[in-house]
Design a protein around this motif. Sequence first.
Motif, short mmCIF file in Angstrom:
data_model
loop_
_atom_site.label_atom_id
_atom_site.label_comp_id
_atom_site.label_asym_id
_atom_site.label_seq_id
_atom_site.Cartn_x
_atom_site.Cartn_y
_atom_site.Cartn_z
N GLN A 116 -49.56 31.91 -29.04
CA GLN A 116 -49.16 31.76 -27.65
C GLN A 116 -49.50 32.97 -26.78
N GLN A 117 -50.36 33.86 -27.26
CA GLN A 117 -50.67 35.08 -26.50
C GLN A 117 -52.17 35.22 -26.24
N PRO A 118 -52.84 34.18 -25.76
CA PRO A 118 -54.29 34.29 -25.52
C PRO A 118 -54.60 35.34 -24.45
N GLY A 119 -55.53 36.19 -24.76
CA GLY A 119 -55.98 37.19 -23.79
C GLY A 119 -55.09 38.41 -23.66
N TRP A 120 -54.00 38.47 -24.42
CA TRP A 120 -53.10 39.62 -24.30
C TRP A 120 -53.70 40.89 -24.91
N GLY A 121 -54.63 40.74 -25.82
CA GLY A 121 -55.11 41.90 -26.56
C GLY A 121 -54.12 42.38 -27.59
N LEU A 122 -53.22 41.48 -28.02
CA LEU A 122 -52.17 41.87 -28.97
C LEU A 122 -52.79 42.28 -30.29
N HIS A 123 -52.63 43.54 -30.62
CA HIS A 123 -53.19 44.10 -31.85
C HIS A 123 -52.09 44.32 -32.89
N GLN A 124 -50.95 44.83 -32.42
CA GLN A 124 -49.83 45.07 -33.34
C GLN A 124 -48.54 44.60 -32.70
N TYR A 125 -47.75 43.89 -33.49
CA TYR A 125 -46.46 43.34 -33.07
C TYR A 125 -45.36 44.25 -33.58
N GLU A 126 -44.61 44.83 -32.67
CA GLU A 126 -43.53 45.74 -33.05
C GLU A 126 -42.21 44.97 -33.10
N GLN A 127 -41.66 44.80 -34.29
CA GLN A 127 -40.37 44.13 -34.45
C GLN A 127 -39.27 45.17 -34.46
N ASP A 128 -38.53 45.23 -33.38
CA ASP A 128 -37.45 46.20 -33.25
C ASP A 128 -36.10 45.51 -33.48
N TRP A 129 -35.06 46.32 -33.62
CA TRP A 129 -33.69 45.83 -33.83
C TRP A 129 -33.61 44.91 -35.07
N THR A 130 -34.42 45.24 -36.07
CA THR A 130 -34.45 44.42 -37.28
C THR A 130 -33.08 44.38 -37.95
N CYS A 131 -32.39 45.51 -37.99
CA CYS A 131 -31.08 45.55 -38.65
C CYS A 131 -30.07 44.67 -37.92
N PHE A 132 -30.09 44.73 -36.60
CA PHE A 132 -29.12 43.94 -35.83
C PHE A 132 -29.40 42.44 -35.98
N ALA A 133 -30.67 42.07 -35.95
CA ALA A 133 -31.02 40.66 -36.11
C ALA A 133 -30.49 40.11 -37.42
N TYR A 134 -30.50 40.94 -38.46
CA TYR A 134 -29.97 40.51 -39.75
C TYR A 134 -28.44 40.52 -39.74
N ASP A 135 -27.85 41.60 -39.25
CA ASP A 135 -26.40 41.75 -39.34
C ASP A 135 -25.64 40.66 -38.60
N VAL A 136 -26.13 40.27 -37.43
CA VAL A 136 -25.35 39.40 -36.56
C VAL A 136 -25.50 37.93 -36.93
N ASN A 137 -26.57 37.56 -37.64
CA ASN A 137 -26.81 36.13 -37.86
C ASN A 137 -26.32 35.69 -39.22
N ARG A 138 -25.29 34.88 -39.22
CA ARG A 138 -24.65 34.47 -40.47
C ARG A 138 -25.57 33.63 -41.36
N ALA A 139 -26.52 32.93 -40.76
CA ALA A 139 -27.43 32.11 -41.57
C ALA A 139 -28.26 32.97 -42.52
N LEU A 140 -28.56 34.18 -42.12
CA LEU A 140 -29.33 35.07 -42.98
C LEU A 140 -28.51 35.58 -44.15
N HIS A 141 -27.19 35.50 -44.04
CA HIS A 141 -26.31 35.91 -45.13
C HIS A 141 -25.99 34.73 -46.06
N ALA A 142 -25.98 33.54 -45.50
CA ALA A 142 -25.56 32.36 -46.26
C ALA A 142 -26.70 31.70 -47.02
N ASN A 143 -27.91 31.83 -46.53
CA ASN A 143 -29.09 31.22 -47.15
C ASN A 143 -29.82 32.28 -47.96
#
Length: 212
Positions: A116-143
């Motif tokens: 979904q990013q045509p023409g953006w020149g996206l070379h590297q995707y920076e995933q930030d707040w990785t710890c929070f995304a895991y901590d807050v979502n119960r599905a990641l703990h249950a599955n």
Amino acid sequence: SVPFGHWQFDSWFYPKDGDLGSEDGEDSEEACSTGGAKGAVTNWTALETVFPSGMAAMNDRLGGMPMVLHNKEFSPVSTYALDRPLGVDWASSGAPPTGAAVPLDPYVFFEWFFQQQPGWGLHQYEQDWTCFAYDVNRALHANITLADDLLAAVARGLALTNRTQQYCMEYPYDILAAAALPPVTTARATHDYFHAANHSNWAVGHASLFLS
């Protein structure tokens, strides 16, 4: 002249469901442990108030330079969770501005998402707040497999589009998992925002040894 190899944009270019806590001086590590992060992504596109002509036009103005672009956890009210592209269901925990959502079929979603990013020149995707995304979502703990599938699916989507990934605010087990994910090439060793109270961004020794 200063040579540039890439251009990096942080979280301010895309819409979120609240203000980022760390931009007010909140320490990122504390935010992960207390649920104090604010402002999950609602749609990973450029805000009209920031780049009115969009990311592709901005990349053109930068001469097609490779782009490193920031993202964080997805909001429970993101267009992805609400509109369910390709029929992918989402699991949400909490509510804006401190909630998060994850796709329950991450392989299907991220294969689509990174097209979904045509023409953006996206070379590297920076995933930030990785710890929070895991901590807050119960599905990641249950599955028992969903967290691993999520990391692998993002990496697969990036590999299919010939891009790489950087982890930020990651847990040690994210780094261990990344050993099997070739698109993950870098990870940030420091805390966020040098102007936060009592920052220790200079203290990268142990983290750098671990990440290397």
